[in-house]
Design a protein around this motif. Sequence first.
Motif, PDB file in Angstrom:
ATOM      1  N   THR A  32       0.830  -1.214   0.000  1.00  0.00           N
ATOM      2  CA  THR A  32       0.000   0.000   0.000  1.00  0.00           C
ATOM      3  C   THR A  32       0.862   1.261   0.000  1.00  0.00           C
ATOM      4  O   THR A  32       1.227   1.777  -1.045  1.00  0.00           O
ATOM      5  N   THR A  33       1.199   1.755   1.200  1.00  0.00           N
ATOM      6  CA  THR A  33       1.814   3.080   1.309  1.00  0.00           C
ATOM      7  C   THR A  33       3.190   3.159   0.656  1.00  0.00           C
ATOM      8  O   THR A  33       3.567   4.214   0.136  1.00  0.00           O
ATOM      9  N   LEU A  34       3.966   2.071   0.674  1.00  0.00           N
ATOM     10  CA  LEU A  34       5.310   2.120   0.100  1.00  0.00           C
ATOM     11  C   LEU A  34       5.322   2.045  -1.420  1.00  0.00           C
ATOM     12  O   LEU A  34       6.373   2.196  -2.034  1.00  0.00           O
ATOM     13  N   LEU A  35       4.178   1.819  -2.027  1.00  0.00           N
ATOM     14  CA  LEU A  35       4.125   1.787  -3.492  1.00  0.00           C
ATOM     15  C   LEU A  35       4.294   3.173  -4.105  1.00  0.00           C
ATOM     16  O   LEU A  35       4.633   3.305  -5.268  1.00  0.00           O
ATOM     17  N   HIS A  36       4.017   4.211  -3.313  1.00  0.00           N
ATOM     18  CA  HIS A  36       4.178   5.607  -3.771  1.00  0.00           C
ATOM     19  C   HIS A  36       3.375   5.881  -5.046  1.00  0.00           C
ATOM     20  O   HIS A  36       3.835   6.560  -5.969  1.00  0.00           O
ATOM     21  N   ILE A  37       2.161   5.323  -5.104  1.00  0.00           N
ATOM     22  CA  ILE A  37       1.317   5.523  -6.280  1.00  0.00           C
ATOM     23  C   ILE A  37       1.010   7.004  -6.483  1.00  0.00           C
ATOM     24  O   ILE A  37       0.979   7.498  -7.615  1.00  0.00           O
ATOM     25  N   GLU A  38       0.786   7.715  -5.376  1.00  0.00           N
ATOM     26  CA  GLU A  38       0.425   9.126  -5.488  1.00  0.00           C
ATOM     27  C   GLU A  38       1.518   9.928  -6.192  1.00  0.00           C
ATOM     28  O   GLU A  38       1.229  10.849  -6.962  1.00  0.00           O
ATOM     29  N   LEU A  51       3.533   8.835  -8.485  1.00  0.00           N
ATOM     30  CA  LEU A  51       3.504   8.509  -9.900  1.00  0.00           C
ATOM     31  C   LEU A  51       2.341   9.203 -10.620  1.00  0.00           C
ATOM     32  O   LEU A  51       2.423   9.507 -11.812  1.00  0.00           O
ATOM     33  N   LEU A  52       1.254   9.431  -9.877  1.00  0.00           N
ATOM     34  CA  LEU A  52       0.070  10.029 -10.489  1.00  0.00           C
ATOM     35  C   LEU A  52       0.062  11.555 -10.394  1.00  0.00           C
ATOM     36  O   LEU A  52      -0.816  12.192 -10.962  1.00  0.00           O
ATOM     37  N   ASP A  79      -1.777  17.126 -11.485  1.00  0.00           N
ATOM     38  CA  ASP A  79      -1.381  18.537 -11.532  1.00  0.00           C
ATOM     39  C   ASP A  79      -2.034  19.283 -12.693  1.00  0.00           C
ATOM     40  O   ASP A  79      -2.169  20.509 -12.647  1.00  0.00           O
ATOM     41  N   THR A  80      -2.412  18.562 -13.754  1.00  0.00           N
ATOM     42  CA  THR A  80      -3.028  19.214 -14.909  1.00  0.00           C
ATOM     43  C   THR A  80      -4.506  19.506 -14.672  1.00  0.00           C
ATOM     44  O   THR A  80      -5.108  20.269 -15.427  1.00  0.00           O
ATOM     45  N   TRP A  81      -5.106  18.901 -13.657  1.00  0.00           N
ATOM     46  CA  TRP A  81      -6.542  19.068 -13.423  1.00  0.00           C
ATOM     47  C   TRP A  81      -6.901  20.499 -13.062  1.00  0.00           C
ATOM     48  O   TRP A  81      -7.953  20.997 -13.461  1.00  0.00           O
ATOM     49  N   LYS A  82      -6.030  21.161 -12.318  1.00  0.00           N
ATOM     50  CA  LYS A  82      -6.343  22.514 -11.861  1.00  0.00           C
ATOM     51  C   LYS A  82      -6.461  23.490 -13.021  1.00  0.00           C
ATOM     52  O   LYS A  82      -7.320  24.368 -13.018  1.00  0.00           O
ATOM     53  N   GLY A  83      -5.600  23.348 -14.013  1.00  0.00           N
ATOM     54  CA  GLY A  83      -5.615  24.298 -15.127  1.00  0.00           C
ATOM     55  C   GLY A  83      -6.484  23.872 -16.293  1.00  0.00           C
ATOM     56  O   GLY A  83      -7.095  24.712 -16.958  1.00  0.00           O
ATOM     57  N   ARG A  84      -6.551  22.562 -16.547  1.00  0.00           N
ATOM     58  CA  ARG A  84      -7.231  22.062 -17.743  1.00  0.00           C
ATOM     59  C   ARG A  84      -8.552  21.364 -17.443  1.00  0.00           C
ATOM     60  O   ARG A  84      -9.365  21.165 -18.350  1.00  0.00           O
ATOM     61  N   GLY A  85      -8.767  20.964 -16.208  1.00  0.00           N
ATOM     62  CA  GLY A  85      -9.999  20.269 -15.856  1.00  0.00           C
ATOM     63  C   GLY A  85      -9.949  18.787 -16.194  1.00  0.00           C
ATOM     64  O   GLY A  85      -8.984  18.287 -16.783  1.00  0.00           O
ATOM     65  N   LEU A  86     -11.001  18.072 -15.827  1.00  0.00           N
ATOM     66  CA  LEU A  86     -11.075  16.643 -16.085  1.00  0.00           C
ATOM     67  C   LEU A  86     -12.518  16.223 -16.286  1.00  0.00           C
ATOM     68  O   LEU A  86     -13.449  16.941 -15.913  1.00  0.00           O
ATOM     69  N   LEU A 128      -7.230   7.957 -15.471  1.00  0.00           N
ATOM     70  CA  LEU A 128      -6.778   7.577 -14.135  1.00  0.00           C
ATOM     71  C   LEU A 128      -7.935   6.892 -13.414  1.00  0.00           C
ATOM     72  O   LEU A 128      -9.013   7.468 -13.291  1.00  0.00           O
ATOM     73  N   PHE A 129      -7.720   5.649 -12.974  1.00  0.00           N
ATOM     74  CA  PHE A 129      -8.752   4.916 -12.256  1.00  0.00           C
ATOM     75  C   PHE A 129      -8.932   5.506 -10.861  1.00  0.00           C
ATOM     76  O   PHE A 129      -7.957   5.736 -10.150  1.00  0.00           O
ATOM     77  N   ILE A 130     -10.187   5.745 -10.457  1.00  0.00           N
ATOM     78  CA  ILE A 130     -10.462   6.319  -9.146  1.00  0.00           C
ATOM     79  C   ILE A 130     -10.915   5.251  -8.159  1.00  0.00           C
ATOM     80  O   ILE A 130     -10.311   5.030  -7.129  1.00  0.00           O
TER      81      ILE A 130
END
Length: 300
Positions: A160-166, A168-169, A174-181, A208-210
Amino acid sequence: MNIESEKSTETVAPRWKYVTKLEKVAAGGGNVTFKFNYYEKTFKGSYSRVKAHLLKLSNGGIQPCGKVGDEYLNEMQKLEDAYEESSHRLKKPKLVFLPSDSPSSPHLGPTLNSLIARTFYSVGLPFHFAKNPYGIEMIKFACNNNLAGYIPPGYNKLRTTLLHIEKLLKSIKDTWKGRGLSIISDGWTDPQKRPLINFMATSEKGPLFIKSIDGTKEYKDKHFIFDLFLKVIGEVGHTHVVQVITNNASVMKVAGSIVEAEYPHIFWSSCVVHTLNLALKNICAPKNSLQNEVAYNECN
């Protein structure tokens, strides 16, 4: 029955405090009949089912808990990690004899080479893992640093936590704030015949899978679907969402209109692929085959 008064290692596991044990299942090993303290329904199983329910694990043979919010899930996961690590320290490993790589010295104990070899032999590690640069770096670091009191990460922390998925994503988010999703929802049935509802976020940097929701025993009306969308929109931030995309089912259309009423800047869109599938299915229906053949010949 007071669960916390039990003396076995499994019984003092952190999730048992959310459960009332009713009776022992005959000849069932560690299985018991139990009910969660906030449900009336009873279940049968061991601690692994209790853990799977509360931590929302999809492969635990039990429906994930809908009452555990995301704000509590991380805290519960930390408790489980701590329990796993403490259990690992108390558990006696299966005896595997040490290979001899040099004359034994009683006061020195096993050599490092022998300990490494036993690790390979006891779990069946492939021998080419000895060439892995990360494994070699790990052992060198441990030998060249004072790590007194260090405890290696346990099973849950590694997965879980040591995979550092966040991390990688992060480049995508970071593009969501300016470009939306856009939030996309898709339903399907898994090999266990469970109706699953998937949620994905897509932007210019890719999909990106939620999350995936198990809809078993849920009445999938407009309020249920809207509530799911509301939670997903809250997780990604409603100011970043441009639209939600679903199939053309009537319940999805109504849920989409409720989303639009709740957030005027978000609009509902029907899936183009699903629309084309429905159109082609209708065109190719047996009742339309003769008419379509005539129309095709005229167009040709």
